[in-house]
Design an enzyme around this catalytic site. Structure first.
Site, PDB file in Angstrom:
ATOM      1  N   SER A 198       2.986   9.594   1.517  1.00  0.00           N
ATOM      2  CA  SER A 198       4.117   9.594   2.196  1.00  0.00           C
ATOM      3  C   SER A 198       4.822   8.262   2.658  1.00  0.00           C
ATOM      4  O   SER A 198       5.854   8.062   2.770  1.00  0.00           O
ATOM      5  CB  SER A 198       3.760  10.465   3.550  1.00  0.00           C
ATOM      6  N   GLY A 233     -10.002   7.523  -5.422  1.00  0.00           N
ATOM      7  CA  GLY A 233      -8.597   6.775  -4.924  1.00  0.00           C
ATOM      8  C   GLY A 233      -8.605   5.356  -4.629  1.00  0.00           C
ATOM      9  O   GLY A 233      -9.724   4.894  -3.988  1.00  0.00           O
ATOM     10  N   VAL A 234      -7.745   4.546  -5.056  1.00  0.00           N
ATOM     11  CA  VAL A 234      -7.955   3.206  -5.026  1.00  0.00           C
ATOM     12  C   VAL A 234      -7.697   2.806  -3.653  1.00  0.00           C
ATOM     13  O   VAL A 234      -8.004   1.524  -3.125  1.00  0.00           O
ATOM     14  CB  VAL A 234      -6.753   2.367  -5.767  1.00  0.00           C
ATOM     15  N   ASP A 235      -6.911   3.555  -2.892  1.00  0.00           N
ATOM     16  CA  ASP A 235      -6.775   3.202  -1.413  1.00  0.00           C
ATOM     17  C   ASP A 235      -8.352   3.530  -0.593  1.00  0.00           C
ATOM     18  O   ASP A 235      -8.416   2.740   0.245  1.00  0.00           O
ATOM     19  CB  ASP A 235      -5.879   4.448  -0.869  1.00  0.00           C
ATOM     20  N   ARG A 236      -8.989   4.604  -1.047  1.00  0.00           N
ATOM     21  CA  ARG A 236     -10.415   4.796  -0.475  1.00  0.00           C
ATOM     22  C   ARG A 236     -11.229   3.603  -0.826  1.00  0.00           C
ATOM     23  O   ARG A 236     -12.009   3.038  -0.121  1.00  0.00           O
ATOM     24  CB  ARG A 236     -10.995   5.896  -0.874  1.00  0.00           C
ATOM     25  N   ASP A 244       0.823  -1.227  -0.051  1.00  0.00           N
ATOM     26  CA  ASP A 244       0.009  -0.092   0.027  1.00  0.00           C
ATOM     27  C   ASP A 244       0.885   1.279  -0.011  1.00  0.00           C
ATOM     28  O   ASP A 244       1.575   1.415   1.182  1.00  0.00           O
ATOM     29  CB  ASP A 244      -1.085   0.023   1.215  1.00  0.00           C
ATOM     30  N   THR A 295      -1.530  12.233   4.926  1.00  0.00           N
ATOM     31  CA  THR A 295      -0.984  13.421   4.364  1.00  0.00           C
ATOM     32  C   THR A 295      -2.317  14.191   4.024  1.00  0.00           C
ATOM     33  O   THR A 295      -2.438  15.348   4.183  1.00  0.00           O
ATOM     34  CB  THR A 295      -0.097  13.399   3.162  1.00  0.00           C
ATOM     35  N   ARG A 299       2.995   0.890   3.201  1.00  0.00           N
ATOM     36  CA  ARG A 299       2.907  -0.482   4.234  1.00  0.00           C
ATOM     37  C   ARG A 299       2.840  -1.605   3.418  1.00  0.00           C
ATOM     38  O   ARG A 299       2.144  -1.629   2.391  1.00  0.00           O
ATOM     39  CB  ARG A 299       1.412  -0.106   4.805  1.00  0.00           C
TER      40      ARG A 299
END
EC number: 2.7.1.33
Length: 246
Positions: A10, A100-103, A6, A125, A13
């Site tokens: 910044s 966003g792919v993380d969301r 991930d 961030t 992970r």
């Protein structure tokens, strides 16, 4: 064995995933590349079958990861992209690739984790707030600067001197440094409260509140509602995607 990675704005992970693998979360500051200490850790790993990657950190770190993966293991990373519907979650955006792919992965993990509506707050961030109904329908979300970015933007745009201070427990402060520090914390906590209350009305019952991101613990004490801290939420979502795809 797979590597799940991930890449945030910044931090990077990662964990191993597969039969016999221990789920251990590791975190490194990437600064647009692959740090030497992380490279040293990866050199000691057995070659992974796949590298599954969520990247919102930009093309430079993606290119660096690709070079490292090819050099170490002769493999190219598989970069995930947001899908309109997956794992019971249906994204509200008309153009899912703009979400966003993380969301997206965070919502997949949250939906699998709880059977009720939930507010997912990712404080890094940037700070993102996403509202999800119990049936998996995403209502949308909001984005603000994160704690440090909020403070830096204020200090850069004013003549306020940079004063290091811990945020006050009270919603006000008696000096400039604590006022800036506390303001950034309480602004994010107040928005979380507002969205939580609106989601409760929309869902018809009390939702859950899930926190993730590098600064999640900093805002948690300022929240009015009980919350659950899940540091590896995005990686948990990646695991769901990999396992359902298999």
């Amino acid at each position: 064995m797979n590597l799940l990675i991930d890449i945030g704005n910044s931090n990077l992970r990662w964990t191993r995933h597969g039969d016999g693998c221990t789920w251990d979360l590791s975190v490194a500051r990437h600064s647009g590349g692959i740090p030497l200490d992380l490279l040293a850790q990866w050199e000691r790993l057995e070659p992974p079958e796949r590298l599954i990657v969520s990247n919102v950190g930009g093309q430079d770190v993606a290119a660096a990861l690709t070079r490292v993966a090819r050099a170490l293991w002769g493999r190219s990373p598989d970069f995930l992209h947001t899908q309109a519907a997956f794992g019971g979650v249906r994204i509200a955006y008309e153009e899912p690739r703009r979400f966003g792919v993380d969301r997206w992965l965070g919502l997949i993990a949250a939906h699998a984790h709880t059977e009720q509506a939930c507010l997912v707050v990712d404080v890094g961030t940037a700070a993102t707030f996403d509202l999800l109904l119990a049936d998996g329908q995403h209502l949308g979300g909001l984005i603000l600067p994160g704690v440090e970015m909020m403070r830096k933007s204020l200090l850069m745009g004013t003549r306020i001197p940079r004063i290091e201070a811990d945020p006050a427990a009270d919603p006000w402060a008696t000096d400039t440094g604590p006022a800036v520090a506390a303001g950034s914390i309480h602004a994010l906590a107040a928005l979380a409260t507002r969205l939580f209350d609106r989601l409760a009305v929309e869902a018809g019952r009390q939702p859950s509140l899930i926190l993730t991101g590098g600064d999640a613990e900093r805002i948690r004490p300022a929240l009015d509602q009980p919350s659950e801290l899940v540091p590896d939420l995005v990686l948990q979502g990646m695991r769901r995607v990999v396992e359902e795809a298999d």
